[in-house]
Design an enzyme around this catalytic site. Structure first.
Site, PDB file in Angstrom:
ATOM      1  N   GLN A   1     -25.217  43.445  -3.342  1.00 10.18           N
ATOM      2  CA  GLN A   1     -25.123  44.815  -2.824  1.00 10.18           C
ATOM      3  C   GLN A   1     -24.845  45.800  -3.962  1.00 10.18           C
ATOM      4  O   GLN A   1     -23.898  45.627  -4.716  1.00 10.18           O
ATOM      5  CB  GLN A   1     -24.012  44.894  -1.747  1.00 10.18           C
ATOM      6  CG  GLN A   1     -23.911  46.241  -1.074  1.00 10.18           C
ATOM      7  CD  GLN A   1     -25.160  46.616  -0.273  1.00 10.18           C
ATOM      8  OE1 GLN A   1     -25.747  45.801   0.416  1.00 10.18           O
ATOM      9  NE2 GLN A   1     -25.594  47.859  -0.394  1.00 10.18           N
TER      10      GLN A   1
ATOM     11  N   LYS B   1     -26.554  44.468   7.621  1.00 10.52           N
ATOM     12  CA  LYS B   1     -27.378  43.321   7.215  1.00 10.52           C
ATOM     13  C   LYS B   1     -26.915  42.054   7.943  1.00 10.52           C
ATOM     14  O   LYS B   1     -27.723  41.261   8.413  1.00 10.52           O
ATOM     15  CB  LYS B   1     -27.312  43.137   5.692  1.00 10.52           C
ATOM     16  CG  LYS B   1     -28.140  44.188   4.965  1.00 10.52           C
ATOM     17  CD  LYS B   1     -27.854  44.290   3.481  1.00 10.52           C
ATOM     18  CE  LYS B   1     -28.575  45.519   2.913  1.00 10.52           C
ATOM     19  NZ  LYS B   1     -28.246  45.837   1.534  1.00 10.52           N
TER      20      LYS B   1
ATOM     21  N   ASP C   1     -34.201  40.715  -2.548  1.00  8.39           N
ATOM     22  CA  ASP C   1     -34.255  42.164  -2.744  1.00  8.39           C
ATOM     23  C   ASP C   1     -35.375  42.533  -3.732  1.00  8.39           C
ATOM     24  O   ASP C   1     -35.658  43.720  -3.934  1.00  8.39           O
ATOM     25  CB  ASP C   1     -32.913  42.660  -3.305  1.00  8.39           C
ATOM     26  CG  ASP C   1     -32.269  43.693  -2.393  1.00  8.39           C
ATOM     27  OD1 ASP C   1     -32.931  44.090  -1.419  1.00  8.39           O
ATOM     28  OD2 ASP C   1     -31.134  44.102  -2.667  1.00  8.39           O
TER      29      ASP C   1
END
Ligand code: NAP
Length: 282
Positions: free
Chosen positions: A95, A51, A118
């Site tokens: 994460q 990322k 996200d």
């Protein structure tokens, strides 16, 4: 024919790079993504590095927030709330998975929906369900973008999704509904998955079991999207028995090189989208 997620993700990242350059040329600041990682899970470290590399390529600033595995729920949530109020941060990515003992949903729900790149908070998922504009989960959004890139019509099509997680199946079902597809969601309690997949124009599989989807389970000319990542000694594979399913399917994603790269490319798109929402840019 292959649905080439690798080249399409490169194209998306190039577009995002140009969008970021336009923002900077117009006097805007660099969009910034905070990547929060708790503990030292091996695969998570790899994902986080990928990322960060993607951010560097498109010109997004990435800020790493590395917390020890001993972090408490309260400490994690306080950190996320601080990032919410930090005006220099445009996107927050937590994460997953979190170390055992930490409540993922509670932590995710601390992220402001306007920074939820996200698309996994209750508010973002709820907005998606009611068809409102919002930041949407990266992997399912990547699946829709890939199908559109290959001119796969979704309206009126029978779509079967084998997965009902908050990360993949549920948001994807709503994105598909928003595209006017007729959606069936299968899961581990479905009595006969193949009964559904045999009638599907599009099958999206995300079970995480090698050779789960076999050629006899699909109809000739179906489109197959394999989201699964199954780790093996010599690399990764998906759910589909690729050799045989690819002979019967009209279009299929390979693993690797299918949906995986799109997840990160979509994260880059979402970060710029979040930045624009926060700055009132259309
Ligand atoms: P998950 O929460 O474990 O979901 C697996 C799903 O498969 C569940 O809905 C489960 O049903 C269903 N399932 C399990 N066995 C089944 C069976 N025999 N028949 C029908 N359905 C069955 O995992 P996830 O986080 O959604 O991820 C799923 C897969 O996608 C994994 O391989 C993961 O690595 C991959 N993934 C890839 C990306 C990417 O970027 N390409 C992103 C995210 C995830 P129940 O709900 O009943 O348990």
């Amino acid at each position: 024919m292959i649905l080439d997620g690798k080249s399409f993700s490169a194209k998306i990242k190039q577009q995002v790079k140009e969008e970021v350059k336009t923002l900077l040329d117009n006097g805007f600041k660099v969009p910034t993504l905070a990547v929060v990682i708790v503990g030292d899970d091996g695969p998570s470290q790899i994902y986080v590095n990928n990322k960060k590399n993607a951010c560097a390529f498109v010109g997004i600033k990435s800020v790493s927030v590395e917390l020890p595995a001993t972090t408490t729920q309260a400490q994690l949530e306080e950190k996320l709330k601080k990032l919410n109020s930090d005006k220099t941060i445009n996107g927050i990515l937590l994460q997953l998975p979190l170390p055992k003992g930490l409540d993922e949903r509670s932590a995710l729900n601390c992220i402001s929906p306007i920074k939820d790149v996200d698309g996994l908070t209750n508010l973002s998922l709820g907005k998606l369900t009611s068809g409102e504009t919002c930041l949407t989960a990266c992997t399912p959004t990547g699946v829709i973008s890939l199908l559109k890139e290959y001119n796969v019509c979704l309206s009126g099509k029978n779509v079967v999704i084998i997965n009902r997680s908050n990360l993949v199946g549920k948001p994807l079902a709503h994105l598909m509904l928003n595209e006017n597809a007729t959606v069936t969601v299968c899961h581990s309690r479905t009595i006969d998955v193949s009964f559904y997949t045999k009638h599907a124009d599009i099958v999206v599989t995300a079970v995480g079991k090698q050779n789960f989807l076999t050629a006899d389970m699909i109809k000739k000319g179906a489109v197959v999207v394999d989201v699964a990542i199954v780790r093996k000694e010599n690399g990764i594979c998906g759910d589909a028995d690729f050799e045989n399913v690819s002979k019967k399917a009209k279009l299929i994603t390979p693993v690797p090189g299918g949906v995986g790269p799109l997840t990160i490319a979509t994260l880059m798109q979402n970060t710029v989208k979040a930045y624009k929402l926060q700055n009132g840019i259309k």
